[in-house]
Structures are given as structure tokens and as C-alpha cells.
Enzyme design. Sequence first.
Site, PDB file in Angstrom:
ATOM      1  N   TYR A 189     -34.246 -13.555  50.402  1.00 47.65           N
ATOM      2  CA  TYR A 189     -33.562 -12.333  50.692  1.00 47.65           C
ATOM      3  C   TYR A 189     -34.099 -11.652  52.556  1.00 47.65           C
ATOM      4  CZ  TYR A 189     -31.557  -7.683  50.278  1.00 47.65           C
ATOM      5  OH  TYR A 189     -30.286  -6.368  49.882  1.00 47.65           O
ATOM      6  N   SER A 217     -28.992  -4.985  55.271  1.00 47.17           N
ATOM      7  CA  SER A 217     -30.004  -4.714  55.065  1.00 47.17           C
ATOM      8  C   SER A 217     -30.954  -4.050  55.287  1.00 47.17           C
ATOM      9  CB  SER A 217     -30.861  -5.563  53.714  1.00 47.17           C
ATOM     10  OG  SER A 217     -32.263  -5.325  53.666  1.00 47.17           O
TER      11      SER A 217
HETATM   12  C1  BGC Z   1     -33.136  -4.238  48.799  1.00 44.92           C
HETATM   13  C2  BGC Z   1     -33.920  -3.444  47.901  1.00 44.92           C
HETATM   14  C3  BGC Z   1     -34.746  -2.833  48.304  1.00 44.92           C
HETATM   15  C4  BGC Z   1     -33.964  -2.042  49.744  1.00 44.92           C
HETATM   16  C5  BGC Z   1     -35.210  -0.874  50.326  1.00 44.92           C
HETATM   17  C6  BGC Z   1     -32.699  -4.239  49.823  1.00 44.92           C
HETATM   18  O1  BGC Z   1     -31.707  -4.633  50.321  1.00 44.92           O
HETATM   19  O2  BGC Z   1     -32.043  -5.033  48.329  1.00 44.92           O
HETATM   20  O3  BGC Z   1     -33.972  -4.008  46.335  1.00 44.92           O
HETATM   21  O4  BGC Z   1     -35.179  -1.332  47.395  1.00 44.92           O
HETATM   22  O5  BGC Z   1     -33.831  -3.072  50.473  1.00 44.92           O
HETATM   23  O6  BGC Z   1     -36.265  -1.933  50.432  1.00 44.92           O
END
Ligand code: BGC
Length: 266
Positions: free
Chosen positions: A165, A152
Site C-alpha cells: 500500500y 494517502s
Molecule cells: C489508509 C487507512 C489509514 C490511514 C492513516 C489511509 O491511506 O487507507 O487505512 O487509517 O491511511 O494511516
Amino acid sequence: MQISLAGQVALVTGASSGIGHACAKALAAAGAAVVINYNSNAEPAEELARQIIADGGHALAIGADVSKEDEVERLFSETLDTFGTLDILLANSGLQKDAPAVDMTLDDWNKVIGVNLTGQFLCARAALRIFNRQGIRQGVSRAAGKIIHMSSVHQRIPWAGHVNYAASKGGVDQLMQTLAQEVSHQRIRINGIAPGAIRTAINAKATADDAAEKLLELIPYGRIGDVEDVANAVVFLASDASDYIVGTTLFIDGGMSLYPEFRGNG
Ligand code: BGC
């Protein structure tokens, strides 16, 4: 550039919805036999398998929780029982359980780290054991196996209110790079993908109506991403078209990781 994954077997974790679902579909469209892993939501995974088979492809849906070692082992052995081999792993399963740090429960910390980070380790380990035994399959691919870790933008961008996360994705970055350093000499190719805001169920609130306007302030390219934006890159990274790309993370984020707030400021 013509990409074909014909004769290859791909396993996609977390493929019953969102990015994983689109990637499984795209890998099948490129000719791979696809294992569509899901955790609790069997129906969309089974339905995708049926569609792929109806279109003349090969697919199988397998339920398994990637944070559990015995379930991961079963997932990979069922894959081998059915297709006899594995060429591509897309370690994609991921979830969010958001809360300010002071309110975050240990359960929600552990759950996110368990799926997003430990799950990717367990799947990568199982794939590496297969790739090691198998070696290069001549005429199929130049690599002895490919792993793509779904990360991400938050492997780089801190994210208040999402510490579990962001920490998991920071971990995925080092997991990917360390494994790549460890096994590239065996001609196993490991890379990562770091999506930004891609419209899926995980960010349904942030991408809806007024919230979407606000979100667009963070995306210089001016649009929210589609799952196909990621799926196209996955097919490329899984194919020999990217054979010299090793240990890299491809950001697919419309420029979100460029810190657009700094334009005209700072
Ligand atoms: C998340 C999303 C978020 C995006 C940008 C992703 O890794 O799961 O919820 O919109 O990152 O912030």
C-alpha cells in the site's frame, strides 16, 4: 466563494463506498454529471445514481476493474457515449491487503499495485486522451480537464505491515507530479489528495473503540476524519476556484503527517 460544476462531467472510480462515494455525491451536489464507477459492488453505486437523478442531477453507475486496460477503455467510452464529454477524473479506487513483508504474497503485492497505481495510470491516460482532443470548453472551465489522484499520508509516511500500500501511494505521488509536469502546458490540471485516517470500511478496525483512542495519538487535531472532509477538497480542486493549483498534493489528515510523536521529544 461560490463553486459550481454545472455543465461538467466527472468520473469517480471506486465510488460504491467510502471516500469515492462521498466525493461522487459532492460533485453531483456541485452540479456535475457524475459517472459512479464500481468494481464488484453494484448496488450502492446504482442507488447513488438513482438518488442523484431523483434530486434533478445526472448520473450513471458503470462497473469496471480499473486494473484492467480493456475495462478502463470501456469505462471511458461508455462515459462519452452517455454524456458526450469528460471534464474531471477523480482516480480514487484503492484497497489494502496488509501483511508483514516476509509473509506478503506476490498476489497481494500485485493486486494492490494493480488497482492503486496501475489503475490510476490507466484512468489518467484515458482521461488525458479525451482532454487533448477536446481542449478548453469555453464558458465551462478555465482548464482543458482536471485530474485528481487519491493518494494517502502514506505517500510520505512509511507504514510497517503495509509495504504494498505505501509503495503504491509513493508511486501515486510521482505519477501525479510527472503527469502534471508533462501536460500542464496544455492547460490540464493534475493534483493529488492525501487523506489521513478517514473513517471508512478500509480502516473500520483501526477507528473502532479502543483502537480509535490509540489512533488519535497520531492525529494532533484530535479527531478522526469524515469522508466529507475529503469530498469538500475534491470539489474545490475540481473547480476553477483552484485554477492556479497545479501538481500539488493537499494533505487532509488533521496533522497526521506532521510527525506528532516529535512534540516534546527528539
Ligand atoms: C489508509 C487507512 C489509514 C490511514 C492513516 C489511509 O491511506 O487507507 O487505512 O487509517 O491511511 O494511516
